[in-house]
Design a protein around this motif. Structure first.
Motif, PDB file in Angstrom:
ATOM      1  N   ASP A 130      59.738  84.858 -15.325  1.00 23.90           N
ATOM      2  CA  ASP A 130      59.724  85.680 -16.498  1.00 23.90           C
ATOM      3  C   ASP A 130      58.699  86.953 -16.017  1.00 23.90           C
ATOM      4  O   ASP A 130      58.523  87.871 -16.727  1.00 23.90           O
ATOM      5  CB  ASP A 130      59.111  84.998 -17.636  1.00 23.90           C
ATOM      6  CG  ASP A 130      59.900  84.106 -18.041  1.00 23.90           C
ATOM      7  OD1 ASP A 130      61.112  84.292 -18.147  1.00 23.90           O
ATOM      8  OD2 ASP A 130      59.540  83.090 -18.853  1.00 23.90           O
ATOM      9  N   ARG A 131      58.344  86.728 -14.727  1.00 24.77           N
ATOM     10  CA  ARG A 131      57.484  87.650 -14.164  1.00 24.77           C
ATOM     11  C   ARG A 131      56.059  88.125 -14.977  1.00 24.77           C
ATOM     12  O   ARG A 131      55.697  89.196 -15.158  1.00 24.77           O
ATOM     13  CB  ARG A 131      58.228  89.190 -14.256  1.00 24.77           C
ATOM     14  CG  ARG A 131      59.266  89.183 -13.111  1.00 24.77           C
ATOM     15  CD  ARG A 131      59.252  88.945 -11.724  1.00 24.77           C
ATOM     16  NE  ARG A 131      60.346  88.734 -10.780  1.00 24.77           N
ATOM     17  CZ  ARG A 131      60.282  88.634  -9.671  1.00 24.77           C
ATOM     18  NH1 ARG A 131      59.076  88.517  -9.022  1.00 24.77           N
ATOM     19  NH2 ARG A 131      61.213  88.344  -8.921  1.00 24.77           N
ATOM     20  N   LYS A 132      55.478  86.986 -15.503  1.00 23.33           N
ATOM     21  CA  LYS A 132      54.169  87.347 -16.146  1.00 23.33           C
ATOM     22  C   LYS A 132      53.122  87.268 -15.483  1.00 23.33           C
ATOM     23  O   LYS A 132      52.191  87.965 -15.602  1.00 23.33           O
ATOM     24  CB  LYS A 132      54.025  86.143 -17.364  1.00 23.33           C
ATOM     25  CG  LYS A 132      55.290  85.755 -18.334  1.00 23.33           C
ATOM     26  CD  LYS A 132      55.119  84.624 -19.253  1.00 23.33           C
ATOM     27  CE  LYS A 132      56.088  84.484 -20.230  1.00 23.33           C
ATOM     28  NZ  LYS A 132      55.638  83.360 -21.071  1.00 23.33           N
ATOM     29  N   TYR A 133      53.125  86.672 -14.163  1.00 27.75           N
ATOM     30  CA  TYR A 133      51.742  86.802 -13.370  1.00 27.75           C
ATOM     31  C   TYR A 133      52.207  87.309 -12.183  1.00 27.75           C
ATOM     32  O   TYR A 133      51.342  87.116 -11.172  1.00 27.75           O
ATOM     33  CB  TYR A 133      51.588  85.464 -13.218  1.00 27.75           C
ATOM     34  CG  TYR A 133      51.382  84.401 -14.450  1.00 27.75           C
ATOM     35  CD1 TYR A 133      50.176  84.778 -15.325  1.00 27.75           C
ATOM     36  CD2 TYR A 133      52.196  83.128 -14.606  1.00 27.75           C
ATOM     37  CE1 TYR A 133      50.000  83.888 -16.412  1.00 27.75           C
ATOM     38  CE2 TYR A 133      51.819  82.569 -15.920  1.00 27.75           C
ATOM     39  CZ  TYR A 133      50.841  82.944 -16.678  1.00 27.75           C
ATOM     40  OH  TYR A 133      50.809  82.320 -17.712  1.00 27.75           O
ATOM     41  N   SER A 134      53.188  88.229 -11.990  1.00 24.52           N
ATOM     42  CA  SER A 134      53.453  88.646 -10.610  1.00 24.52           C
ATOM     43  C   SER A 134      52.353  89.542  -9.976  1.00 24.52           C
ATOM     44  O   SER A 134      51.983  89.360  -9.015  1.00 24.52           O
ATOM     45  CB  SER A 134      54.970  89.499 -10.910  1.00 24.52           C
ATOM     46  OG  SER A 134      55.859  88.580 -10.998  1.00 24.52           O
ATOM     47  N   GLY A 135      51.898  90.226 -10.964  1.00 29.62           N
ATOM     48  CA  GLY A 135      50.748  91.314 -10.187  1.00 29.62           C
ATOM     49  C   GLY A 135      49.548  90.475  -9.962  1.00 29.62           C
ATOM     50  O   GLY A 135      49.209  90.762  -8.747  1.00 29.62           O
ATOM     51  N   SER A 136      48.901  89.486 -10.948  1.00 27.14           N
ATOM     52  CA  SER A 136      48.039  88.544 -10.467  1.00 27.14           C
ATOM     53  C   SER A 136      48.240  87.746  -9.374  1.00 27.14           C
ATOM     54  O   SER A 136      47.343  87.386  -8.426  1.00 27.14           O
ATOM     55  CB  SER A 136      47.664  87.755 -11.382  1.00 27.14           C
ATOM     56  OG  SER A 136      47.444  88.559 -12.946  1.00 27.14           O
ATOM     57  N   PHE A 137      49.573  87.229  -9.076  1.00 29.22           N
ATOM     58  CA  PHE A 137      49.789  86.468  -7.948  1.00 29.22           C
ATOM     59  C   PHE A 137      49.838  87.192  -6.711  1.00 29.22           C
ATOM     60  O   PHE A 137      49.166  86.721  -5.803  1.00 29.22           O
ATOM     61  CB  PHE A 137      51.325  85.879  -8.254  1.00 29.22           C
ATOM     62  CG  PHE A 137      51.842  84.776  -7.247  1.00 29.22           C
ATOM     63  CD1 PHE A 137      51.730  83.589  -7.601  1.00 29.22           C
ATOM     64  CD2 PHE A 137      52.292  85.220  -5.810  1.00 29.22           C
ATOM     65  CE1 PHE A 137      51.896  82.625  -6.832  1.00 29.22           C
ATOM     66  CE2 PHE A 137      52.735  84.362  -5.075  1.00 29.22           C
ATOM     67  CZ  PHE A 137      52.669  83.035  -5.272  1.00 29.22           C
ATOM     68  N   LEU A 138      50.395  88.357  -6.553  1.00 26.40           N
ATOM     69  CA  LEU A 138      50.211  89.267  -5.305  1.00 26.40           C
ATOM     70  C   LEU A 138      48.962  89.682  -5.108  1.00 26.40           C
ATOM     71  O   LEU A 138      48.362  89.423  -3.765  1.00 26.40           O
ATOM     72  CB  LEU A 138      51.154  90.430  -5.689  1.00 26.40           C
ATOM     73  CG  LEU A 138      52.582  90.179  -5.615  1.00 26.40           C
ATOM     74  CD1 LEU A 138      53.315  91.229  -5.912  1.00 26.40           C
ATOM     75  CD2 LEU A 138      53.163  89.487  -4.193  1.00 26.40           C
ATOM     76  N   LEU A 139      47.746  89.888  -6.018  1.00 25.22           N
ATOM     77  CA  LEU A 139      46.639  90.623  -5.816  1.00 25.22           C
ATOM     78  C   LEU A 139      45.930  89.326  -5.507  1.00 25.22           C
ATOM     79  O   LEU A 139      44.974  89.525  -4.591  1.00 25.22           O
ATOM     80  CB  LEU A 139      46.168  90.967  -7.127  1.00 25.22           C
ATOM     81  CG  LEU A 139      46.788  92.415  -7.572  1.00 25.22           C
ATOM     82  CD1 LEU A 139      46.001  92.906  -8.995  1.00 25.22           C
ATOM     83  CD2 LEU A 139      46.434  93.384  -6.574  1.00 25.22           C
ATOM     84  N   SER A 140      46.068  88.135  -5.855  1.00 20.34           N
ATOM     85  CA  SER A 140      45.569  87.041  -5.352  1.00 20.34           C
ATOM     86  C   SER A 140      45.686  86.579  -3.926  1.00 20.34           C
ATOM     87  O   SER A 140      44.816  86.227  -3.398  1.00 20.34           O
ATOM     88  CB  SER A 140      45.875  85.915  -6.499  1.00 20.34           C
ATOM     89  OG  SER A 140      45.298  85.923  -7.821  1.00 20.34           O
ATOM     90  N   PHE A 141      47.074  86.591  -4.037  1.00 15.96           N
ATOM     91  CA  PHE A 141      47.404  86.178  -2.448  1.00 15.96           C
ATOM     92  C   PHE A 141      46.716  87.034  -1.341  1.00 15.96           C
ATOM     93  O   PHE A 141      45.977  86.684  -0.476  1.00 15.96           O
ATOM     94  CB  PHE A 141      48.877  86.187  -2.198  1.00 15.96           C
ATOM     95  CG  PHE A 141      49.044  85.954  -0.904  1.00 15.96           C
ATOM     96  CD1 PHE A 141      49.360  84.591  -0.347  1.00 15.96           C
ATOM     97  CD2 PHE A 141      49.546  86.897  -0.267  1.00 15.96           C
ATOM     98  CE1 PHE A 141      49.631  84.322   0.856  1.00 15.96           C
ATOM     99  CE2 PHE A 141      50.171  86.677   1.168  1.00 15.96           C
ATOM    100  CZ  PHE A 141      50.054  85.441   1.917  1.00 15.96           C
ATOM    101  N   TYR A 142      47.148  88.488  -1.534  1.00 14.99           N
ATOM    102  CA  TYR A 142      46.507  89.416  -0.646  1.00 14.99           C
ATOM    103  C   TYR A 142      44.880  89.438  -0.672  1.00 14.99           C
ATOM    104  O   TYR A 142      44.347  89.965   0.351  1.00 14.99           O
ATOM    105  CB  TYR A 142      47.140  90.781  -0.616  1.00 14.99           C
ATOM    106  CG  TYR A 142      48.694  90.684  -0.250  1.00 14.99           C
ATOM    107  CD1 TYR A 142      48.932  90.504   1.190  1.00 14.99           C
ATOM    108  CD2 TYR A 142      49.711  90.607  -1.120  1.00 14.99           C
ATOM    109  CE1 TYR A 142      50.040  90.448   1.640  1.00 14.99           C
ATOM    110  CE2 TYR A 142      50.884  90.549  -0.796  1.00 14.99           C
ATOM    111  CZ  TYR A 142      51.059  90.256   0.879  1.00 14.99           C
ATOM    112  OH  TYR A 142      52.463  90.430   1.270  1.00 14.99           O
ATOM    113  N   GLY A 143      44.417  89.419  -1.881  1.00 13.55           N
ATOM    114  CA  GLY A 143      42.840  89.366  -1.941  1.00 13.55           C
ATOM    115  C   GLY A 143      42.413  88.502  -1.320  1.00 13.55           C
ATOM    116  O   GLY A 143      41.438  88.429  -0.426  1.00 13.55           O
ATOM    117  N   GLY A 144      43.122  87.076  -1.125  1.00  9.83           N
ATOM    118  CA  GLY A 144      42.475  86.103  -0.446  1.00  9.83           C
ATOM    119  C   GLY A 144      42.535  86.226   1.294  1.00  9.83           C
ATOM    120  O   GLY A 144      41.740  86.135   1.922  1.00  9.83           O
TER     121      GLY A 144
END
Length: 306
Positions: A130-144
């Motif tokens: 449903d693309r609810k967490y897409s932004g958080s997911f990408l920011l978390s991955f590349y932030g890590g």
């Protein structure tokens, strides 16, 4: 361990063949067409000394900029082209003296990631349709990834007694490479053969780990939790495909953890193609573990606090 694996193959021959075939199909349908062009193009870039050409107008005093260009290019390949192209590029540039040992050691800690197309086209649709967490997911991955790179950069700076400066020897070496630059077609044929050899190694690893995953599923048919965890530890794609048993709110954590760590299959490929010694292997393993932890923490903070 080897004896157990051989015994399992003998006990489950059909499962073993199907598992190996599954890994081979993934390699043929996905890995081969996606990685082969990048391997050929980066190989040409290295063999024809394109970076040196781009920076040759700055003269011998700008050898540091040439090294910086190689560093940046290797980092971009590692972030954009998918496992294990990052470490393969780092090893090639280090062997050609376009990267020094300190630069290569730092790149090992972050320049080996799944490609954006894998994350956007495969991982995200499974864990977040449903693309609810897409932004958080990408920011978390590349932030890590970024935080891991910063951590090891500071660690390297502190642990090194003196900063190694790029010497004129690098410039001289690059000029010697330029003087003996092969013809395009000669380099092209050599690179195609080398790329196919590298891809054959990747295919072998994928078949072996796919076989192990299939045997694991056959051995624990009533324990989907065990299958999920060990599949993800073995190979991230297999682990992601097993996350359907999880509640929706937990699924992104497992998918994020699997793609951040990469799995033992990717680790084995990276150790081989990156030509890592034991010290660099530990550095890589620690960096992937730290990246996984940081990405999960960032995702939790973004989805529950901010």
């Amino acid at each position: 361990m080897i004896t157990i694996l051989i015994t399992a193959i003998l006990l489950y021959p059909d499962v073993s063949v199907a598992g190996a075939a599954s890994g081979l199909l993934v390699w043929f349908n996905s890995v081969l067409p996606s990685l082969f062009p990048f391997m050929v193009l980066t190989g040409l870039l290295l063999r024809l000394d394109v970076l040196n050409r781009l920076f040759s107008f700055w003269g011998r005093k700008r050898a540091k900029q040439r090294n910086s260009a190689a560093f940046l290019f290797a980092a971009l390949v590692g972030l954009l082209c998918g496992y294990p192209m990052g470490l393969k590029t780092v090893a090639d540039f280090k062997n050609s003296k376009q990267l020094n040992s300190r630069q290569a050691s730092l790149l090992i800690t972050f320049a080996n990631q799944p490609g954006p197309m894998f994350i956007l086209g495969y991982a995200l649709p499974i864990c977040d349709p449903d693309r609810k967490y897409s932004g958080s997911f990408l920011l978390s991955f590349y932030g890590g990834v970024i935080l891991t790179a910063l951590f090891f950069a500071v660690w390297q700076q502190i642990s090194t007694k003196r900063i190694q400066k790029v010497t004129d020897g690098v410039s001289i070496c690059l000029e010697e490479i330029s003087a003996n630059r092969p013809s395009f077609f000669s380099a092209f044929e050599d690179i195609i053969l080398s790329s196919l050899t590298t891809l054959a190694k990747i295919g072998g690893y994928m078949m072996l780990f796919s076989l192990i995953t299939a045997l694991l599923k056959a051995s624990f048919p009533a324990r989907p939790d065990i299958i999920l965890v060990f599949s993800g530890l073995m190979e991230m794609t297999s682990g992601i495909s097993e996350t359907g048993i999880l509640p929706t709110f937990i699924k992104p954590y497992f998918v994020l953890g699997f793609i951040s760590f990469g799995g033992l299959c990717v680790t084995a490929q990276s150790f081989s193609l990156g030509q890592l010694n034991s010290k660099d292997q530990w550095r890589y393993f620690l960096s992937k573990s730290l990246q996984t932890l940081l990405s999960l923490i960032l995702f939790y903070l973004m989805t529950n606090i901010f």
